[in-house]
Scaffold this motif. Structure first.
Motif: not given
Lengths: 112, 112
Positions: B33, B35, B43, B45
């Motif tokens: 991922f 962020y 954070p 996304f």
């Protein structure tokens, strides 16, 4: 309305007290809930996660989830100055893979 | 490796420059991922990979942002024609199960 809301604080508690951190979320499809701790200038680190209604305890930390009220909290017992950090609540929503939606974080200060 | 490794740790770019940020996840972690974290915020996304497949890029703020993970391991986040609003900490995280993940130390990008 933000999807995940936290009081930004700062929350100040004396050493040895219980710190209570709160988080509300808007999406009823939310299925799992996480608390991260972030020290200044550092990356978030996972403290606890909870999936089911009720309480989950791990050492001095207790996570509480109430899906009907769309509310999750973190209690820190016997708070220590080393607990001073920003606490981030995060939510995973059903059918959105591993994506987490974070709140803005609550700054906790534990005074000696 | 033992943890999620990100490089560079700090990056200063002149407005209009292209930058590339690297993430080396924990060995064997399927999910990765990205962020973006602005100062004082949680954070946000950006994008998510499962192995080499980019399953969700809904958080990328504009077409200047591009991410890849060609062999299902190392990932690169590229930002073209950087703008001042791109200044933030970019966090990478990886997970074996898809959530409850481990963050890297982040790359602090400053656009001047």
């Amino acid at each position: 309305q933000k999807e995940v809301e936290q009081n930004s604080g700062p929350l100040s508690v004396p050493e040895g007290a219980i710190a209570s951190l709160n988080c509300t979320y808007s999406d009823r499809g939310s299925q799992s809930f996480f608390w991260y701790r972030q020290y200044s200038g550092k990356s978030p680190e996972l403290i606890m996660f909870i999936y089911s209604n009720g309480d989950k305890e791990d050492g001095r930390f207790t996570a509480q989830l109430n899906k009907a009220s769309q509310y999750v909290s973190l209690l820190i017992r016997d708070s220590q100055p080393s607990d001073s950090a920003t606490y981030l609540c995060a939510v995973n929503i059903y059918n959105q893979g591993g994506k987490l939606i974070f709140g803005q974080g609550t700054e906790l200060s534990v005074k000696p | 490796g033992a943890g999620v490794s990100q490089s560079p740790r700090y990056k200063v770019a002149k407005r209009g420059q292209d930058v590339a940020l690297r993430c080396d996840p924990i060995s064997g972690h399927v999910s990765l991922f990205w962020y973006q974290q602005a100062l004082g915020q949680g954070p946000e996304f950006l994008t998510y990979f499962q192995n080499e497949a980019q399953l969700d890029k809904s958080g990328l703020p504009s077409d200047r942002f591009f991410a890849e993970r060609p062999e299902g391991s190392v990932s690169t986040l590229k930002i073209q024609r950087t703008q001042q609003e791109d200044s933030a900490v970019y966090l990478c995280a990886s997970s074996a199960q898809g959530y409850g993940y481990t963050f890297g130390s982040g790359t602090r990008l400053t656009v001047v």
